[in-house]
Design an enzyme around this catalytic site. Structure first.
Site, PDB file in Angstrom:
ATOM      1  N   SER A   1       0.802  -1.231   0.000  1.00 18.92           N
ATOM      2  CA  SER A   1       0.000   0.000   0.000  1.00 18.92           C
ATOM      3  C   SER A   1       0.828   1.272   0.000  1.00 18.92           C
ATOM      4  O   SER A   1       0.349   2.318  -0.414  1.00 18.92           O
ATOM      5  CB  SER A   1      -0.940   0.004   1.200  1.00 18.92           C
ATOM      6  OG  SER A   1      -0.203  -0.050   2.401  1.00 18.92           O
TER       7      SER A   1
ATOM      8  N   HIS B   1      -5.100  -4.384  -2.053  1.00 21.01           N
ATOM      9  CA  HIS B   1      -4.908  -3.413  -3.141  1.00 21.01           C
ATOM     10  C   HIS B   1      -4.862  -4.061  -4.520  1.00 21.01           C
ATOM     11  O   HIS B   1      -4.658  -3.363  -5.508  1.00 21.01           O
ATOM     12  CB  HIS B   1      -3.633  -2.599  -2.893  1.00 21.01           C
ATOM     13  CG  HIS B   1      -3.750  -1.743  -1.683  1.00 21.01           C
ATOM     14  ND1 HIS B   1      -4.238  -0.465  -1.709  1.00 21.01           N
ATOM     15  CD2 HIS B   1      -3.485  -2.011  -0.378  1.00 21.01           C
ATOM     16  CE1 HIS B   1      -4.258   0.025  -0.481  1.00 21.01           C
ATOM     17  NE2 HIS B   1      -3.808  -0.894   0.339  1.00 21.01           N
TER      18      HIS B   1
ATOM     19  N   LYS C   1     -12.034  -1.052  -0.948  1.00 20.46           N
ATOM     20  CA  LYS C   1     -11.235  -0.425  -2.009  1.00 20.46           C
ATOM     21  C   LYS C   1     -11.923  -0.671  -3.366  1.00 20.46           C
ATOM     22  O   LYS C   1     -12.831   0.055  -3.719  1.00 20.46           O
ATOM     23  CB  LYS C   1      -9.803  -0.921  -1.934  1.00 20.46           C
ATOM     24  CG  LYS C   1      -9.227  -0.616  -0.519  1.00 20.46           C
ATOM     25  CD  LYS C   1      -7.774  -0.849  -0.389  1.00 20.46           C
ATOM     26  CE  LYS C   1      -7.312  -0.817   1.058  1.00 20.46           C
ATOM     27  NZ  LYS C   1      -7.637   0.405   1.821  1.00 20.46           N
TER      28      LYS C   1
END
Ligand SMILES: Cc1ncc(COP(=O)(O)O)c(C=O)c1O
Length: 406
Positions: free
Chosen positions: A187, A215, A246
């Site tokens: 990240s 991610h 996300k």
């Protein structure tokens, strides 16, 4: 006991005041109004959002919004209970099953946040006889989960497979289990784990591999199943952890595994048991987002086009970037002060990004972190580049003036 309870925060306060002074604080910045996945009003100014992890831009997708609205009307605003009590609605089990199917696994567990997924799994899965081999750059939630547990933690240097190999070799003869913990895309810098090589090491020594794909889910791989899919090692990850906050545009976390015993974790994981389950509306929108994510490659292709464009633009401007192109693009700056100034100036130019400072960053670097969305238009990407270009030009003219004065 002398002094005040809050005395211990003194050094932190001094450091904060020394850094921020009377400038706008990036810590706890208030977004006045969100207009779309890529735009908001901040401090009264229309601003491009280039630091939100809204990778596929699904927060305003009409189908996801409708699913959430219908769920609120039907199921109410919250569950008011844990998943092991009254908070296990059909939709929670449905998303769990959908996540397991999507990642081709037999078992899945859903948590209230991605943070809690790591707490819940890592505090429970490994015991006092076991060793966790942890990439040093792993997320705080992974560290915190391991702190709650009883296994011995051994850190290896970030993405350094030789270091991991060496540390596992030293454990030869130890009878406890070994769990290797890494992330897909990291990240902070946006770099990727060398998963193929890590899998080789795991095979050589035995043990388990856990990959946090927070991610990379929805971002990488032919079907959006993350770095494990992109590198052809999906089946070698014994546990995949991730978040709904996300690419799926909601909130919640999960862990999947082919080991059906994962279910046992439900009965002893405190971050699973002692908290309310996620609101049904959030989970209903997540279910819809997962359908969209798995239906096609178009959003991922647009995301790639956008992050490659921003990466190329910033590289051409001469910035030092943290890694090769990925949706997380970290610009490395000289120190905390320079990074803070940079962050404020970008905001004044209508661009929001993340300011990341030590000790949260690897190797003490100060970063401006951009994250790119499939929902960004090419014009927005170019506007972000233009703001960075302005700052480059301003820094150049200050340096030139300094040079002329010496
Ligand atoms: C690698 C990683 N794991 C877990 C989390 C926690 O996810 P959430 O914010 O959904 O709780 C994050 C959040 O940024 C993350 O980067």
């Amino acid at each position: 006991m002398s002094g005040d309870l809050f005395d211990k925060f003194g050094p932190l306060l001094t450091a904060f005041e020394g850094l921020v002074g009377n400038r706008t604080s990036p810590f706890g910045l208030r977004v006045d109004r969100v207009l779309s996945p890529t735009e908001a009003v901040i401090g009264g100014r229309d601003t491009i959002l280039a630091g939100t992890f809204n990778y596929l831009g699904l927060t305003y997708d009409p189908e996801c919004v409708r699913a959430a609205q219908e769920s609120v009307a039907r199921d109410g605003t919250g569950t008011t209970g844990s998943r092991i009590a009254n908070g296990n609605y059909a939709i929670h089990s449905e998303v769990e099953a959908a996540m397991a199917r999507f990642l081709g696994r037999r078992a899945a567990m859903l948590f209230t946040t991605g943070y809690q997924a790591n707490l819940g799994i890592l505090s429970t899965l490994v015991g006092p006889e076991d060793h966790v081999l942890l990439d040093a750059d792993c997320h705080a939630s992974i560290y915190d989960g391991l702190k709650m547990g009883t296994a011995t933690v051994i850190r290896f240097r970030h993405n350094d497979v030789t270091d991991l190999d060496r540390r596992l070799e030293r454990l030869a003869g130890d009878r406890g289990h070994k769990l290797i913990v890494v992330e897909g895309i990291y990240s902070m810098l946006g770099d990727r784990a060398p998963l193929k090589e890590l899998v080789q090491v795991k095979r050589e020594y035995g043990g388990y591999l856990l990959v946090d794909e927070a991610h990379s889910l929805g971002v990488l791989g032919e079907r959006g199943r993350g770095l494990v899919e992109e590198l052809g090692v999906l089946a070698d990850a014994d546990f995949i952890v991730g978040t709904f906050s996300k690419s799926l545009g909601g909130a919640g976390g999960f862990c999947v595994s082919d080991l059906p015993e994962l279910d046992l974790v439900r009965y002893s994981s405190r971050p699973y048991i002692f908290t309310a389950s996620p609101s049904p509306a959030t989970i209903a929108s997540t279910r819809q987002a997962l359908r969209i994510l798995s239906a096609g490659r178009e959003l991922r292709a647009r995301l790639r086009e956008n992050f490659e464009r921003l990466h190329a633009g910033l590289t051409a401007l001469g910035y030092t970037l943290g890694a090769s192109p990925s949706p997380v693009i970290a610009v490395v700056l000289g120190d905390r002060g320079e990074a803070l100034q940079f962050w404020s100036r970008l905001l004044q130019r209508g661009v929001y990004v993340n300011l990341m400072l030590p000790p949260a960053t690897p190797n003490g670097v100060s970063l401006i972190r951009c994250s790119v969305s499939a929902a960004h238009t090419l014009e927005q990407i170019d506007a972000v580049c233009a703001a960075f270009a302005d700052l480059r030009a301003a820094a150049g003219s200050v340096a030139a003036k300094r040079g002329a004065a010496t």
